[in-house]
Design a protein around this motif. Structure first.
Motif, PDB file in Angstrom:
ATOM      1  N   LEU A  83       0.829  -1.206   0.000  1.00 16.82           N
ATOM      2  CA  LEU A  83       0.000   0.000   0.000  1.00 16.82           C
ATOM      3  C   LEU A  83       0.866   1.259   0.000  1.00 16.82           C
ATOM      4  O   LEU A  83       0.568   2.229  -0.706  1.00 16.82           O
ATOM      5  N   LEU A  84       1.939   1.237   0.773  1.00 15.05           N
ATOM      6  CA  LEU A  84       2.840   2.384   0.845  1.00 15.05           C
ATOM      7  C   LEU A  84       3.419   2.723  -0.520  1.00 15.05           C
ATOM      8  O   LEU A  84       3.588   3.898  -0.864  1.00 15.05           O
ATOM      9  N   LEU A  85       3.695   1.711  -1.322  1.00 21.63           N
ATOM     10  CA  LEU A  85       4.274   1.939  -2.653  1.00 21.63           C
ATOM     11  C   LEU A  85       3.346   2.709  -3.584  1.00 21.63           C
ATOM     12  O   LEU A  85       3.798   3.239  -4.597  1.00 21.63           O
ATOM     13  N   HIS A  86       2.090   2.811  -3.255  1.00 18.41           N
ATOM     14  CA  HIS A  86       1.170   3.618  -4.058  1.00 18.41           C
ATOM     15  C   HIS A  86       1.454   5.114  -3.891  1.00 18.41           C
ATOM     16  O   HIS A  86       1.070   5.918  -4.741  1.00 18.41           O
ATOM     17  N   VAL A 134      -5.106   7.831   6.706  1.00 16.42           N
ATOM     18  CA  VAL A 134      -5.348   8.131   8.114  1.00 16.42           C
ATOM     19  C   VAL A 134      -6.075   6.986   8.813  1.00 16.42           C
ATOM     20  O   VAL A 134      -5.830   6.687   9.974  1.00 16.42           O
ATOM     21  N   ASP A 135      -6.940   6.285   8.104  1.00 11.84           N
ATOM     22  CA  ASP A 135      -7.726   5.199   8.691  1.00 11.84           C
ATOM     23  C   ASP A 135      -7.055   3.836   8.533  1.00 11.84           C
ATOM     24  O   ASP A 135      -7.723   2.807   8.559  1.00 11.84           O
ATOM     25  N   GLY A 136      -5.755   3.827   8.341  1.00  9.73           N
ATOM     26  CA  GLY A 136      -5.051   2.551   8.200  1.00  9.73           C
ATOM     27  C   GLY A 136      -5.398   1.862   6.892  1.00  9.73           C
ATOM     28  O   GLY A 136      -5.299   2.454   5.835  1.00  9.73           O
ATOM     29  N   LYS A 137      -5.827   0.607   6.975  1.00 13.18           N
ATOM     30  CA  LYS A 137      -6.121  -0.163   5.765  1.00 13.18           C
ATOM     31  C   LYS A 137      -7.512   0.129   5.205  1.00 13.18           C
ATOM     32  O   LYS A 137      -7.867  -0.419   4.176  1.00 13.18           O
ATOM     33  N   ASN A 138      -8.289   0.956   5.859  1.00 18.52           N
ATOM     34  CA  ASN A 138      -9.593   1.340   5.326  1.00 18.52           C
ATOM     35  C   ASN A 138      -9.369   2.339   4.201  1.00 18.52           C
ATOM     36  O   ASN A 138      -9.214   3.526   4.427  1.00 18.52           O
TER      37      ASN A 138
END
Length: 91
Positions: free
Chosen positions: A10-13, A35-39
């Motif tokens: 996800l960070l790579l996005h 901000v909402d993590g994986k949401n």
């Protein structure tokens, strides 16, 4: 597979993920963008960002035949197959 964890993919996005080689750092950096993590709000990640994440992951993949022994992710392989299937399905 992702090392140190799925959130690295996800960070790579959003960035190249340099120096995010442990779980805690990865989570902290990702929180700057999500901000909402994986949401994940679908409006925050678009196809262009996904393709950039694929590109970044490929550049970092030090073990193309298997899962990353160092920092990295192979989730991009799944995404490439989905995009290929999508293209083949439309054809």
């Amino acid at each position: 597979m992702s090392n140190p964890k799925f959130e690295y993919w996800l960070l790579l996005h959003f960035e190249d993920g340099k120096k995010a080689s442990d779980s805690k750092t990865c989570t902290k950096r990702l929180k700057k963008y999500l901000v909402d993590g994986k949401n994940i709000n679908p409006a925050k990640i678009n196809r262009k960002m996904i393709l950039k994440a694929v590109e970044r992951a490929k550049r970092q993949n030090s073990n193309p035949a298997g899962w990353p022994k160092q920092k990295g992710t192979t989730v991009y392989r799944l995404i490439e197959n989905i995009f290929k299937a999508e293209k083949d399905y439309k054809a």
